[in-house]
Design a protein around this motif. Structure first.
Motif, PDB file in Angstrom:
ATOM      1  N   PHE A  15       0.825  -1.207   0.000  1.00 23.70           N
ATOM      2  CA  PHE A  15       0.000   0.000   0.000  1.00 23.70           C
ATOM      3  C   PHE A  15       0.867   1.268   0.000  1.00 23.70           C
ATOM      4  CE2 PHE A  15      -2.785  -3.238   1.649  1.00 23.70           C
ATOM      5  CZ  PHE A  15      -4.029  -2.915   1.135  1.00 23.70           C
ATOM      6  N   GLU A  16       0.365   2.283  -0.693  1.00 19.81           N
ATOM      7  CA  GLU A  16       1.011   3.592  -0.684  1.00 19.81           C
ATOM      8  C   GLU A  16       0.314   4.494   0.319  1.00 19.81           C
ATOM      9  OE1 GLU A  16       0.961   5.157  -4.606  1.00 19.81           O
ATOM     10  OE2 GLU A  16       2.286   3.620  -5.444  1.00 19.81           O
ATOM     11  N   PRO A  67      -1.907   7.124   1.770  1.00 18.62           N
ATOM     12  CA  PRO A  67      -3.095   7.789   1.208  1.00 18.62           C
ATOM     13  C   PRO A  67      -2.862   9.253   0.879  1.00 18.62           C
ATOM     14  CG  PRO A  67      -3.702   6.431   3.082  1.00 18.62           C
ATOM     15  CD  PRO A  67      -2.206   6.461   3.046  1.00 18.62           C
ATOM     16  N   LYS A 123      -4.735   7.597  -3.512  1.00 10.52           N
ATOM     17  CA  LYS A 123      -5.932   6.847  -3.141  1.00 10.52           C
ATOM     18  C   LYS A 123      -5.895   6.375  -1.689  1.00 10.52           C
ATOM     19  CE  LYS A 123      -6.639   5.075  -7.830  1.00 10.52           C
ATOM     20  NZ  LYS A 123      -6.740   3.854  -8.670  1.00 10.52           N
ATOM     21  N   GLU A 124      -7.115   6.238  -1.109  1.00  9.64           N
ATOM     22  CA  GLU A 124      -7.229   5.677   0.231  1.00  9.64           C
ATOM     23  C   GLU A 124      -6.897   4.183   0.174  1.00  9.64           C
ATOM     24  OE1 GLU A 124      -7.856   7.234   3.081  1.00  9.64           O
ATOM     25  OE2 GLU A 124      -7.927   9.154   2.009  1.00  9.64           O
ATOM     26  N   TRP A 125      -6.576   3.624   1.346  1.00 14.51           N
ATOM     27  CA  TRP A 125      -6.176   2.216   1.395  1.00 14.51           C
ATOM     28  C   TRP A 125      -7.266   1.292   0.849  1.00 14.51           C
ATOM     29  CZ3 TRP A 125      -4.243   3.380   6.948  1.00 14.51           C
ATOM     30  CH2 TRP A 125      -2.916   3.820   6.894  1.00 14.51           C
ATOM     31  N   GLU A 143      -9.369   1.874  -1.385  1.00 17.34           N
ATOM     32  CA  GLU A 143      -9.433   2.014  -2.845  1.00 17.34           C
ATOM     33  C   GLU A 143      -8.265   1.300  -3.519  1.00 17.34           C
ATOM     34  OE1 GLU A 143     -11.418   6.266  -3.802  1.00 17.34           O
ATOM     35  OE2 GLU A 143      -9.527   6.392  -2.684  1.00 17.34           O
ATOM     36  N   GLN A 144      -7.141   1.230  -2.819  1.00 11.53           N
ATOM     37  CA  GLN A 144      -5.967   0.571  -3.392  1.00 11.53           C
ATOM     38  C   GLN A 144      -6.086  -0.955  -3.362  1.00 11.53           C
ATOM     39  OE1 GLN A 144      -2.128   2.026  -1.848  1.00 11.53           O
ATOM     40  NE2 GLN A 144      -3.200   3.826  -1.059  1.00 11.53           N
ATOM     41  N   GLU A 200      -7.120  -3.093  -6.483  1.00  4.57           N
ATOM     42  CA  GLU A 200      -6.107  -3.040  -7.539  1.00  4.57           C
ATOM     43  C   GLU A 200      -4.899  -3.907  -7.181  1.00  4.57           C
ATOM     44  OE1 GLU A 200      -5.161   1.058  -8.044  1.00  4.57           O
ATOM     45  OE2 GLU A 200      -7.175   1.618  -8.742  1.00  4.57           O
ATOM     46  N   ILE A 201      -4.511  -3.870  -5.912  1.00  2.65           N
ATOM     47  CA  ILE A 201      -3.370  -4.674  -5.464  1.00  2.65           C
ATOM     48  C   ILE A 201      -3.675  -6.158  -5.596  1.00  2.65           C
ATOM     49  CG2 ILE A 201      -2.003  -5.317  -3.444  1.00  2.65           C
ATOM     50  CD1 ILE A 201      -2.290  -2.359  -2.536  1.00  2.65           C
TER      51      ILE A 201
END
Length: 222
Positions: free
Chosen positions: A37-38, A40, A44-46, A48-49, A52-53
């Motif tokens: 995770f990147e 936020p 994007k918020e966690w 939302e990620q 995709e991850i």
């Protein structure tokens, strides 16, 4: 909810039907915790990620011909909100039971070297893209065995596992986020005591070896 949505939801919760995943019901999958995770603040918020991850990880595993797995959202660290992804690899050749203490490793875990090599390849591959931050004790055991045999010269055929000590504190390294605890493994091989600390991300944090042979020149006391 469509079939694709149900499939994805099952993957995220670890309830993927056996017919879809090809999973076998086995007791000791390899557990790997990833931190992809990147922040936020960067976009994007966690939550939302996460989709995709998971989708990216599924595609990458399929490309590597890894078909037996479960992906779950998780939270890593102690008392902190650090979202992670837990991957359970169900490939049959990565399953084993860590030997009991005072057991000769070669008798309890046949083919441990090949298992260690396979596990290391998977871990290194995942780390390049998703950052590995947590491994189960079985995986750390394989890495510890490989280290004492290849780096410290322990004899493969004579190594006995003496002790496994969990949650050993290691020096905190800010670049490694929450990786500040590890497992201490103690082995014996041909009258030499070997100790190695492997942190939760799989890095060797410390090692030591001590000969148990009596020193030359010592006289027996009455």
């Amino acid at each position: 909810m469509g079939e694709a949505d149900r499939h994805y939801a099952a993957l995220r919760t670890g309830t993927l039907p056996m017919a879809l995943s090809g999973m076998q019901k086995l007791d000791f999958p390899m557990k790997i915790v990833l931190a992809p995770f990147e922040d936020p603040a960067c976009g994007k918020e966690w939550d939302e990620q996460a989709p995709e991850i998971v989708q990216s990880l599924q595609a990458d595993l399929a490309e590597q011909r890894v078909f037996r797995f479960v992906i779950k959202e998780s939270n890593h660290g102690r008392g902190s909100d650090w979202p992670t992804i837990t991957l359970l690899l169900l490939a049959a050749d990565l399953f084993f039971r860590m030997p009991e203490c005072y057991t000769k490793v070669k008798d309890a875990v046949a083919g441990w070297r090949q298992m260690a090599e396979d596990a290391k390849k998977v871990i290194d591959w995942l780390h390049k893209k998703y950052r590995v931050v947590g491994l189960d004790t079985e995986a750390l055991f394989l890495l510890a065995m490989e280290h004492i045999c290849d780096e410290l010269g322990a004899p493969d055929d004579e190594v006995v596992l003496l002790q496994v000590k969990q949650d050993v504190p290691v020096e905190f390294r800010p670049s490694d986020d929450e990786v500040n605890h590890a497992v201490l493994f103690t082995f014996l091989g041909c009258r030499v005591l070997y100790q190695v600390v492997v942190d939760s991300a799989g890095a060797i944090a410390w090692d030591n070896q001590v000969s148990l042979e009596p020193k030359n020149g010592l006289e027996q006391t009455s």
